[in-house]
Motif scaffolding. Sequence first.
Motif, PDB file in Angstrom:
ATOM      1  N   GLU A  13       1.068  -1.378  -0.442  1.00 38.01           N
ATOM      2  CA  GLU A  13      -0.222  -0.050   0.177  1.00 38.01           C
ATOM      3  C   GLU A  13       0.872   1.280   0.485  1.00 38.01           C
ATOM      4  OE1 GLU A  13      -3.524   1.782   2.725  1.00 38.01           O
ATOM      5  OE2 GLU A  13      -2.119   0.355   3.228  1.00 38.01           O
ATOM      6  N   ALA A  14       1.743   0.921   0.530  1.00 35.67           N
ATOM      7  CA  ALA A  14       2.948   2.068   0.638  1.00 35.67           C
ATOM      8  C   ALA A  14       2.971   3.151  -0.698  1.00 35.67           C
ATOM      9  CB  ALA A  14       3.943   1.882   1.669  1.00 35.67           C
ATOM     10  N   HIS A  16       1.737   2.038  -3.416  1.00 34.37           N
ATOM     11  CA  HIS A  16       0.469   1.735  -4.449  1.00 34.37           C
ATOM     12  C   HIS A  16      -0.065   3.552  -4.838  1.00 34.37           C
ATOM     13  CE1 HIS A  16      -4.081   2.318  -6.250  1.00 34.37           C
ATOM     14  NE2 HIS A  16      -3.625   1.598  -5.815  1.00 34.37           N
ATOM     15  N   ASP A  18      -1.774   5.255  -5.801  1.00 35.26           N
ATOM     16  CA  ASP A  18      -2.921   6.895  -4.745  1.00 35.26           C
ATOM     17  C   ASP A  18      -2.463   7.319  -4.003  1.00 35.26           C
ATOM     18  OD1 ASP A  18      -4.626   6.841  -6.664  1.00 35.26           O
ATOM     19  OD2 ASP A  18      -6.232   4.829  -5.803  1.00 35.26           O
ATOM     20  N   ALA A  19      -1.663   6.041  -3.090  1.00 37.34           N
ATOM     21  CA  ALA A  19      -1.250   6.079  -1.798  1.00 37.34           C
ATOM     22  C   ALA A  19       0.244   7.549  -2.113  1.00 37.34           C
ATOM     23  CB  ALA A  19      -0.509   5.229  -1.400  1.00 37.34           C
ATOM     24  N   SER A  80      -5.376  13.966  -0.516  1.00 32.04           N
ATOM     25  CA  SER A  80      -5.127  12.879   0.777  1.00 32.04           C
ATOM     26  C   SER A  80      -6.317  13.525   1.704  1.00 32.04           C
ATOM     27  CB  SER A  80      -4.423  13.423   0.772  1.00 32.04           C
ATOM     28  OG  SER A  80      -4.489  15.017   1.886  1.00 32.04           O
ATOM     29  N   ILE A  98      -8.246   4.631   7.925  1.00 29.84           N
ATOM     30  CA  ILE A  98      -6.980   4.885   7.918  1.00 29.84           C
ATOM     31  C   ILE A  98      -6.287   3.583   8.086  1.00 29.84           C
ATOM     32  CG2 ILE A  98      -6.046   6.645   8.467  1.00 29.84           C
ATOM     33  CD1 ILE A  98      -4.848   7.716   6.361  1.00 29.84           C
ATOM     34  N   ARG A 102      -1.017   3.646   5.633  1.00 29.12           N
ATOM     35  CA  ARG A 102      -0.889   4.820   5.297  1.00 29.12           C
ATOM     36  C   ARG A 102      -0.965   5.910   5.784  1.00 29.12           C
ATOM     37  NH1 ARG A 102      -4.576   4.970  -0.170  1.00 29.12           N
ATOM     38  NH2 ARG A 102      -4.436   7.096  -0.405  1.00 29.12           N
ATOM     39  N   VAL A 105       3.099   6.852   5.513  1.00 27.31           N
ATOM     40  CA  VAL A 105       3.325   7.711   4.406  1.00 27.31           C
ATOM     41  C   VAL A 105       2.632   9.359   4.274  1.00 27.31           C
ATOM     42  CG1 VAL A 105       2.404   7.759   2.022  1.00 27.31           C
ATOM     43  CG2 VAL A 105       2.760   5.424   2.840  1.00 27.31           C
ATOM     44  N   TYR A 106       2.014   9.278   5.287  1.00 27.65           N
ATOM     45  CA  TYR A 106       0.669  10.673   4.734  1.00 27.65           C
ATOM     46  C   TYR A 106       1.882  11.287   6.252  1.00 27.65           C
ATOM     47  CZ  TYR A 106      -2.900  10.427   2.766  1.00 27.65           C
ATOM     48  OH  TYR A 106      -4.593   9.951   2.635  1.00 27.65           O
ATOM     49  N   VAL A 249     -10.382   7.605   1.785  1.00 29.73           N
ATOM     50  CA  VAL A 249      -9.683   8.333   2.123  1.00 29.73           C
ATOM     51  C   VAL A 249      -9.660   9.732   1.634  1.00 29.73           C
ATOM     52  CG1 VAL A 249      -8.037   8.247  -0.280  1.00 29.73           C
ATOM     53  CG2 VAL A 249      -7.218   8.744   2.165  1.00 29.73           C
TER      54      VAL A 249
END
Length: 252
Positions: A13-14, A16, A18-19, A80, A98, A102, A105-106, A249
Amino acid sequence: MPLYRISIGTPGEASHPDALKAAVAEFFSMLIFVFAGQGSGMAFNKLTYNGSPTPSGLISAALAHAFALIVAVSVGANISGGHVNPAVTFGAFVGGNITFIRAIVYWIAQLLGSVVACWLLKLATGGLETSAFALSSGVTAGNALVFEIVMTFGLVYTVYATAVDPRRGNLGTIAPIAIGFIVGANILVGGAFDGASMNPAVAFGPAVVSWTWTNHWVYWAGPMIGATFAALVYDNVFIVDSTHEQLPVTDY
């Protein structure tokens, strides 16, 4: 709060797309917010020749942060969710909105955005100091911790009420305004005591650039604790399982 809603996520996911797009959006939103907020304080110091803090300076800081946050949340909302705060992201994770992967990552994007904003301010002002958050005279770390917990509770509670609650309806359209206003109001309350951070990233950037870490832990512990309380209270008291849905998200 049912534990099944908390999700760690998967390593993939990190990376991806979108992320990554969401992380870039958080980076720029944080840069916009910190550049305006921290920059307003630097501008005030320049105009007053580094004079003592005044009520007008506090009001100016509150308005600058409120206006900048309204914009920063708004421009990131569709990509986001416009968290613009590691504590808000953590609150979203606690509420199951969330994944933890993710959220990391944020957090990285938010911290980098703050550091870059402070470096740009230092460069643009010819090397003026980007002052780190500090406690006022007579204020202990314990006092500041309470301030940060309560102020961040109010912030994340507002986020949940206006942006996360699935029953928010048209109220969601004014979420950035409500979020900006509560931050501005809290600065008027706590700004004279500990700077009123409510945001670990906002405190992190100036601390890195000025390399000043005194009592820095307060600006992490307080907001994270306050965000956790707000998420648990709102999710358990006002969002019932029958009406709660996993949110995309873009809605935090």
